[in-house]
Design a protein around this motif. Sequence first.
Motif, PDB file in Angstrom:
ATOM      1  N   GLU A  97       0.827  -1.212   0.000  1.00  0.00           N
ATOM      2  CA  GLU A  97       0.000   0.000   0.000  1.00  0.00           C
ATOM      3  C   GLU A  97       0.858   1.258   0.000  1.00  0.00           C
ATOM      4  O   GLU A  97       0.541   2.241  -0.672  1.00  0.00           O
ATOM      5  CB  GLU A  97      -0.942  -0.008   1.206  1.00  0.00           C
ATOM      6  N   VAL A  98       1.941   1.254   0.749  1.00  0.00           N
ATOM      7  CA  VAL A  98       2.843   2.410   0.804  1.00  0.00           C
ATOM      8  C   VAL A  98       3.512   2.614  -0.550  1.00  0.00           C
ATOM      9  O   VAL A  98       3.617   3.748  -1.037  1.00  0.00           O
ATOM     10  CB  VAL A  98       3.889   2.235   1.934  1.00  0.00           C
ATOM     11  N   LYS A  99       3.943   1.528  -1.184  1.00  0.00           N
ATOM     12  CA  LYS A  99       4.575   1.633  -2.504  1.00  0.00           C
ATOM     13  C   LYS A  99       3.598   2.209  -3.523  1.00  0.00           C
ATOM     14  O   LYS A  99       3.960   3.069  -4.333  1.00  0.00           O
ATOM     15  CB  LYS A  99       5.079   0.275  -2.984  1.00  0.00           C
ATOM     16  N   GLU A 100       2.341   1.734  -3.494  1.00  0.00           N
ATOM     17  CA  GLU A 100       1.326   2.243  -4.432  1.00  0.00           C
ATOM     18  C   GLU A 100       1.046   3.727  -4.184  1.00  0.00           C
ATOM     19  O   GLU A 100       0.897   4.496  -5.128  1.00  0.00           O
ATOM     20  CB  GLU A 100       0.039   1.429  -4.301  1.00  0.00           C
ATOM     21  N   ALA A 101       0.995   4.135  -2.938  1.00  0.00           N
ATOM     22  CA  ALA A 101       0.755   5.537  -2.611  1.00  0.00           C
ATOM     23  C   ALA A 101       1.899   6.406  -3.080  1.00  0.00           C
ATOM     24  O   ALA A 101       1.705   7.525  -3.594  1.00  0.00           O
ATOM     25  CB  ALA A 101       0.541   5.696  -1.104  1.00  0.00           C
ATOM     26  N   LEU A 102       3.130   5.926  -2.960  1.00  0.00           N
ATOM     27  CA  LEU A 102       4.291   6.688  -3.415  1.00  0.00           C
ATOM     28  C   LEU A 102       4.328   6.801  -4.941  1.00  0.00           C
ATOM     29  O   LEU A 102       4.740   7.817  -5.483  1.00  0.00           O
ATOM     30  CB  LEU A 102       5.593   6.034  -2.914  1.00  0.00           C
ATOM     31  N   GLU A 103       3.896   5.733  -5.624  1.00  0.00           N
ATOM     32  CA  GLU A 103       3.863   5.768  -7.088  1.00  0.00           C
ATOM     33  C   GLU A 103       2.815   6.769  -7.592  1.00  0.00           C
ATOM     34  O   GLU A 103       3.024   7.427  -8.610  1.00  0.00           O
ATOM     35  CB  GLU A 103       3.569   4.371  -7.639  1.00  0.00           C
TER      36      GLU A 103
END
Length: 106
Positions: A97-103
């Motif tokens: 979820e954090v990776k998707e939010a950063l992308e």
Amino acid sequence: MDDIMDKKEIRPLEVPERVAIYVYCHSYKGARQLARFGDVIYTSSKSHYSLLYVEDNEVAELVKKLEELKFVKKVRVGRLKALNQDFSGAFAKTNLEVKEALEKLS
């Protein structure tokens, strides 16, 4: 001096499985008597409950004994062992979820 050391019991180093038992009492006075049933870790004088740790194999018979005492309101057994303590799946999901939010921000 050697006689004293010979008479002492040598305790095993392995710690037996222990279970938390919450004992609710009518008064704080009754809570002081609980030390003979197990290791009293915490006692709340305001909320009138005590936290005992006892060995896993003694829980059933000890709960019956505690419920028979006249100063005890109720007895609850801790359920930490019943909970799933494997948090690797939740950690991986949070990471994703954090990776998707950063992308999305990029």
